[in-house]
Design an enzyme around this catalytic site. Structure first.
Site, PDB file in Angstrom:
ATOM      1  N   HIS B  36       0.817  -1.176   0.114  1.00 43.10           N
ATOM      2  CA  HIS B  36       0.088   0.064  -0.019  1.00 43.10           C
ATOM      3  C   HIS B  36       0.918   1.420  -0.017  1.00 43.10           C
ATOM      4  O   HIS B  36       0.366   2.295  -0.591  1.00 43.10           O
ATOM      5  CB  HIS B  36      -0.953  -0.197   1.032  1.00 43.10           C
ATOM      6  N   LYS B 101      -9.302  -8.006   8.049  1.00 40.47           N
ATOM      7  CA  LYS B 101      -9.946  -8.308   9.216  1.00 40.47           C
ATOM      8  C   LYS B 101     -10.020  -6.944   9.850  1.00 40.47           C
ATOM      9  O   LYS B 101      -9.153  -6.170   9.728  1.00 40.47           O
ATOM     10  CB  LYS B 101      -9.434  -9.572  10.111  1.00 40.47           C
TER      11      LYS B 101
END
Lengths: 282, 189
Positions: B36, B101
């Site tokens: 990212h 998650k």
């Protein structure tokens, strides 16, 4: 299970394998009870059933319970200093990594490079402790749960927490609320009341070696453990933060003396994949 | 249980509701912290994520005797760390499924609504269950630069179980839990 012919390195490799691929029986039992408390088709039940299935698969295959095989902290009785040297442990860690029992999980913080063997200065963490139990204990603690660990300094006006057990209670519930599902709930809190900033985190982590079904020898702490467990589970955060009746599996609180100026409450949050193991040398 | 099969279309994704249980099949690309940041710093991606699935995951992968990659453990990592980067990635790359998650922030929720993307929650720590759904490794990018745990692995997945936790209609299951637990905390403290 114990073979006297195994070298210390083999024994440590076996400890890593068992710790990475199985759950302690008390934790497994607590997860089973948590699942039975939830309604059949509820989200919490689905999450807990998946967790239990995961434990079955990982144990049967001998593969890691969780891909984040975590920081490896070894606690070695000082009586074993020569038999179980840091080099012995390092060799076992490198072999476990090659075998896929551990992820390549060590990053040089300055260069950003991955340390493929998981062995370098500072990894794995090895503590020699002053006891004569001839034991090696291992905690594998994942980063997601470590990120949820926290230290409070009392008094804390925002929490309305003063320097007493009520203040400690407020800190612990705030920590559980802040963690939501991020630390892979249902988790376990290892707590230290008092100490200095460094010794307190070490003690909080050591509390995580206690069995979930043990009883704290200090009555005030035993009472607080039960109360915080009950209240945390009433928050409704649930397994993985998707709601449910079980947010924590256990609360384990220790205390260290402090100086008059400081009152720290330190929380080591451990995920449901509570990988702790121990072997004893004869 | 709904089956989501690649290519994941905007129509399929917009039909999903928070709380739906799904099984994901098709190519799934892992990408976590290094990936990212690389993208946010202007790095070029050597693969397409259009109508694809991005999985916040750092797997345990070993080479077997024949020299082929074998995925041993592949559960999700915590997604919040990618909050600063995810909206732009969804928008620019056309990602349809973000899997992880713990959920993501309101900016990501808005990007999901705007671009037609959902956030799926896999069960944290359930690495053996997830690995069972990986049929093979199709390819890997950034292995040298990022290391095995942070590389962008392309898995062929089959029936990977997850729950829609943030949908395209502005609903996040995590916001609901946070609200309920905050009220309860205020009552007992």
């Amino acid at each position: 299970m114990k073979s006297p012919r195994q070298s210390p390195e083999e024994r440590i490799l076996g400890l890593i394998e068992r710790t990475s691929t199985t759950l302690p029986d008390d934790v497994l039992a607590a997860l089973g009870r948590a699942a039975r408390r939830e309604g059949r088709a509820s989200r919490a039940r689905v999450v807990l059933d998946t967790i239990l299935e995961n434990v079955r698969i990982a144990s049967a295959q001998g593969t890691p319970l969780c891909q984040d095989t975590g920081t490896l902290s070894f606690y070695v009785s000082s009586s074993l200093r020569r038999k179980v040297s840091p080099q012995t442990i390092a060799k076992a860690v490198a072999r476990a990594t090659e075998r896929g029992l551990l992820r390549q999980n060590t990053i040089d913080s300055v260069t950003g490079r991955s340390v493929a063997s998981n062995v370098c200065h500072g990894a794995p963490v090895v503590h020699y402790v002053d006891d004569w139990e001839n034991a090696v204990s291992l905690l594998m603690k994942g980063g997601g749960s470590e990120n949820m660990s926290v230290q409070f300094s009392l008094p804390d006006a925002a929490l309305g927490a003063g320097r007493d057990m009520e203040g400690v209670r407020r800190c612990l519930l705030a920590a559980v609320h802040k963690a939501q599902g991020f630390g892979c709930a249902p988790g376990i809190l290892g707590v230290c009341v008092g100490g200095d900033r460094a010794s307190a985190f070490a003690e909080a982590k050591r509390q995580l070696f206690r069995r979930l079904d043990d009883e704290n020898a200090v009555p005030e702490l035993a009472k607080l453990e039960k109360r915080v467990l009950r209240e945390a589970n009433s928050l409704g955060i649930g397994p993985m933060g998707l709601g449910g009746k079980t947010t924590l599996l256990g609360v384990k609180i220790g205390a260290l003396p402090r100086v008059p100026a400081s009152f720290f409450v330190t929380v080591a949050y451990l995920c449901w994949a509570a990988r702790r193991g121990r072997i004893v040398f004869r | 249980m709904k089956n989501l099969v690649w290519p994941f279309t905007e129509k399929d994704v917009r039909a999903l509701r928070a709380g739906d249980a799904v099984l994901v099949s098709g190519p799934v690309r892992t990408g976590r912290d290094r990936f990212h940041k690389y993208f946010a710093d202007g790095g070029r991606l050597p693969f397409s994520l259009k109508d694809g699935a991005l999985y916040h995951c750092g797997p345990v992968v070993v080479k077997d005797a024949r020299g082929e990659w074998r995925v041993v453990a592949a559960g999700p990592t915590t997604s919040v760390r990618e909050n600063p980067y995810e909206p732009a990635l969804i928008e620019k790359c056309g990602v349809r499924l973000v899997i992880g998650k713990g959920g993501m922030d309101s900016a990501t929720l808005e990007a999901c609504a705007k671009c037609g993307c959902v956030y799926l929650q896999a069960v944290g720590g359930a690495a053996a269950v997830a690995a069972k759904s990986v049929k093979r490794v199709r390819s890997v990018a950034f292995l040298e630069e990022f290391g095995a745990a942070e590389a962008a692995w392309e898995f062929e997945m089959e029936d990977f179980p997850a729950v829609v936790a943030m949908d395209t209609h502005g609903v996040s299951l995590f916001e609901e839990t946070a609200r309920v637990s905050a009220a309860r905390l205020a009552a007992i403290c």
